[in-house]
Design a protein around this motif. Structure first.
Motif, PDB file in Angstrom:
ATOM      1  N   SER A 168      35.203  32.516  42.271  1.00 33.59           N
ATOM      2  CA  SER A 168      35.106  33.837  41.667  1.00 33.59           C
ATOM      3  C   SER A 168      35.416  34.912  42.695  1.00 33.59           C
ATOM      4  O   SER A 168      34.874  34.897  43.802  1.00 33.59           O
ATOM      5  N   ALA A 169      36.294  35.850  42.302  1.00 35.49           N
ATOM      6  CA  ALA A 169      36.655  36.946  43.204  1.00 35.49           C
ATOM      7  C   ALA A 169      35.932  38.235  42.850  1.00 35.49           C
ATOM      8  O   ALA A 169      36.044  39.224  43.570  1.00 35.49           O
ATOM      9  N   GLY A 170      35.230  38.240  41.734  1.00 35.49           N
ATOM     10  CA  GLY A 170      34.522  39.449  41.337  1.00 35.49           C
ATOM     11  C   GLY A 170      35.429  40.531  40.791  1.00 35.49           C
ATOM     12  O   GLY A 170      35.072  41.714  40.807  1.00 35.49           O
ATOM     13  N   VAL A 171      36.623  40.152  40.313  1.00 34.96           N
ATOM     14  CA  VAL A 171      37.556  41.150  39.778  1.00 34.96           C
ATOM     15  C   VAL A 171      37.937  40.864  38.331  1.00 34.96           C
ATOM     16  O   VAL A 171      38.642  41.668  37.711  1.00 34.96           O
ATOM     17  N   GLY A 172      37.493  39.737  37.779  1.00 33.14           N
ATOM     18  CA  GLY A 172      37.927  39.345  36.434  1.00 33.14           C
ATOM     19  C   GLY A 172      37.581  40.358  35.363  1.00 33.14           C
ATOM     20  O   GLY A 172      38.424  40.735  34.541  1.00 33.14           O
ATOM     21  N   LEU A 173      36.325  40.827  35.355  1.00 33.67           N
ATOM     22  CA  LEU A 173      35.921  41.786  34.331  1.00 33.67           C
ATOM     23  C   LEU A 173      36.590  43.140  34.532  1.00 33.67           C
ATOM     24  O   LEU A 173      36.901  43.838  33.562  1.00 33.67           O
ATOM     25  N   ALA A 174      36.806  43.526  35.791  1.00 33.76           N
ATOM     26  CA  ALA A 174      37.522  44.774  36.061  1.00 33.76           C
ATOM     27  C   ALA A 174      38.960  44.687  35.557  1.00 33.76           C
ATOM     28  O   ALA A 174      39.503  45.653  35.005  1.00 33.76           O
ATOM     29  N   LEU A 175      39.575  43.524  35.731  1.00 28.90           N
ATOM     30  CA  LEU A 175      40.930  43.321  35.215  1.00 28.90           C
ATOM     31  C   LEU A 175      40.953  43.368  33.698  1.00 28.90           C
ATOM     32  O   LEU A 175      41.845  43.972  33.088  1.00 28.90           O
ATOM     33  N   ALA A 176      39.969  42.718  33.061  1.00 26.99           N
ATOM     34  CA  ALA A 176      39.897  42.726  31.598  1.00 26.99           C
ATOM     35  C   ALA A 176      39.754  44.152  31.079  1.00 26.99           C
ATOM     36  O   ALA A 176      40.412  44.548  30.111  1.00 26.99           O
ATOM     37  N   GLN A 177      38.918  44.948  31.724  1.00 26.16           N
ATOM     38  CA  GLN A 177      38.727  46.333  31.300  1.00 26.16           C
ATOM     39  C   GLN A 177      40.020  47.137  31.437  1.00 26.16           C
ATOM     40  O   GLN A 177      40.380  47.921  30.543  1.00 26.16           O
ATOM     41  N   LYS A 178      40.735  46.942  32.546  1.00 30.07           N
ATOM     42  CA  LYS A 178      41.976  47.689  32.753  1.00 30.07           C
ATOM     43  C   LYS A 178      43.014  47.334  31.692  1.00 30.07           C
ATOM     44  O   LYS A 178      43.718  48.217  31.178  1.00 30.07           O
ATOM     45  N   ILE A 179      43.113  46.063  31.358  1.00 26.52           N
ATOM     46  CA  ILE A 179      44.080  45.637  30.337  1.00 26.52           C
ATOM     47  C   ILE A 179      43.718  46.219  28.977  1.00 26.52           C
ATOM     48  O   ILE A 179      44.575  46.740  28.254  1.00 26.52           O
ATOM     49  N   VAL A 180      42.441  46.138  28.616  1.00 21.10           N
ATOM     50  CA  VAL A 180      41.999  46.656  27.322  1.00 21.10           C
ATOM     51  C   VAL A 180      42.293  48.154  27.212  1.00 21.10           C
ATOM     52  O   VAL A 180      42.746  48.647  26.174  1.00 21.10           O
ATOM     53  N   ARG A 181      42.066  48.879  28.289  1.00 24.00           N
ATOM     54  CA  ARG A 181      42.314  50.325  28.254  1.00 24.00           C
ATOM     55  C   ARG A 181      43.789  50.663  28.170  1.00 24.00           C
ATOM     56  O   ARG A 181      44.155  51.745  27.697  1.00 24.00           O
TER      57      ARG A 181
END
Length: 352
Positions: free
Chosen positions: A315-328
């Motif tokens: 885990s890099a700790g960026v998965g949810l941040a990436l998901a949020q950026k894509i959704v936006r």
């Protein structure tokens, strides 16, 4: 000629004059003048009638126009009142709500506000251009640093694997454990670099959109993602076909599903369930699990970069941040609901 006048003339005229040819011509001319007068009088009466009708119609149109202009003025008053609030205008003494409306003062005030808006728009454009240039420089820097870091990391990882394969029999268990620990940390660093690079470039090089069958996409993910035997992945077959960049939608589902699996793999019977709701303007998806849950104090920051709740080496700790950026990118929102030891539900929307 009026009939009464004709009788009076016949009665009063002497007999020798009544038969006079010149006098008869004169009386005929008088008769014709009366006919022209009657005709002209009739025309004037008709013209007066038409003019009255036209004036009535014109007056009615003018009344409508006056009402329309009044509505326009009221709209301008409301618009200027709103602009005054936003711009902090000190000219609050225009008296726009008074009965006597000063159109000239209003026009000057509109001109003043238009100049302010133009200036603000120009400043905004300059700021946006500056931000765009900085983002471009930052993206170039991230890609350069990522490339420069990944090569030595992979070289070190390969070297450790070679040492472990060739000299394992000569190494103590402690040394072997240290080499394995170092390899795991190298994997973690490689994943972190990949995550940062992906986050920096998402939205820049988007592939062409296509019709994506979400049912088929989930089946592909189910076969590609590692799912423990004690965890079940369930979803119905009612998902839509969406016109979207497939790889970005795949990333969002992958991040959320893998996150849910990691939260439930300690359960005897872990469950990850995917649902769909069709709204008027948005597609809405939800990924729920019966896992460990997220403490309330961490829920507000869960979508920030490098935030994670475990020490998973992968885990890099960026998965949810990436998901949020894509959704936006698709004008949607992503949210989380969770209770400790009860489970978590991540939901996200995509604008149609």
């Amino acid at each position: 000629m009026h009939s009464l006048l004709q009788r009076q003339l016949r009665k009063k005229l002497p007999e020798h004059l009544a038969k006079d040819a010149q006098l008869q011509d004169f009386l005929a001319a008088v008769e014709r003048s009366y006919e022209n007068y009657d005709e002209k009088l009739s025309m004037i009466q008709r013209a007066t009638t038409i003019s009255s009708e036209e004036l009535f119609e014109a007056n009615r149109e003018l009344t409508k126009e006056a009402a329309r202009q009044q509505k326009i003025l009221e709209s301008l008053e409301d618009a200027i009142a709103s602009l005054n609030v936003h711009f902090g205008d000190e000219e609050q003494s225009l008296g726009l709500r008074k009965t006597e409306f000063d159109a000239e003062k209003l026009a000057k005030h509109i001109s003043h506000l238009a100049i302010e808006i133009a200036q603000i728009t120009e400043e905004k454009t300059l700021l946006l251009n500056d931000v765009e240039a900085q983002n471009e420089s930052l993206n170039n820097y991230v890609q350069m640093v990522s490339h420069d870091l990944k090569s030595p990391i992979r070289n070190v990882s390969a070297l450790l694997s070679w040492v472990l394969d060739t000299d394992k029999e000569n190494l103590s268990q402690e040394s072997i454990g240290n080499i394995e620990l170092a390899s795991k940390n190298l994997i973690k660093m490689d994943n972190l670099i990949n995550g940062i690079l992906t986050h920096a470039t998402i939205g820049k090089n988007m592939e062409s959109k296509s019709n994506v069958d979400v049912n088929a996409l989930l089946r592909e993910l189910e076969s590609n993602i590692s799912i423990p035997e004690n965890v079940s992945l369930r979803y119905k077959r009612n998902f839509p076909t969406i016109y979207i960049e497939k790889n970005l939608l795949e990333k969002v589902f992958t991040y959320l599903i893998e996150n849910a699996i990691a939260a439930t793999e300690h359960r005897d019977r872990g469950l990850v369930q995917i649902d769909f709701l069709d709204n008027d303007a948005y597609y809405e998806f939800a990924i729920a699990d019966n896992g460990i849950g997220i403490p309330e104090k961490h829920q507000s920051s869960i979508f920030e970069m490098f935030k994670k709740l475990d020490n998973d080496d992968n885990s890099a700790g960026v998965g949810l941040a990436l998901a949020q950026k894509i959704v936006r990118l698709y004008e949607g929102e992503i949210a989380v609901e969770s209770k400790e030891d009860k489970g978590t539900t991540f939901s996200f929307t995509l604008k149609k």
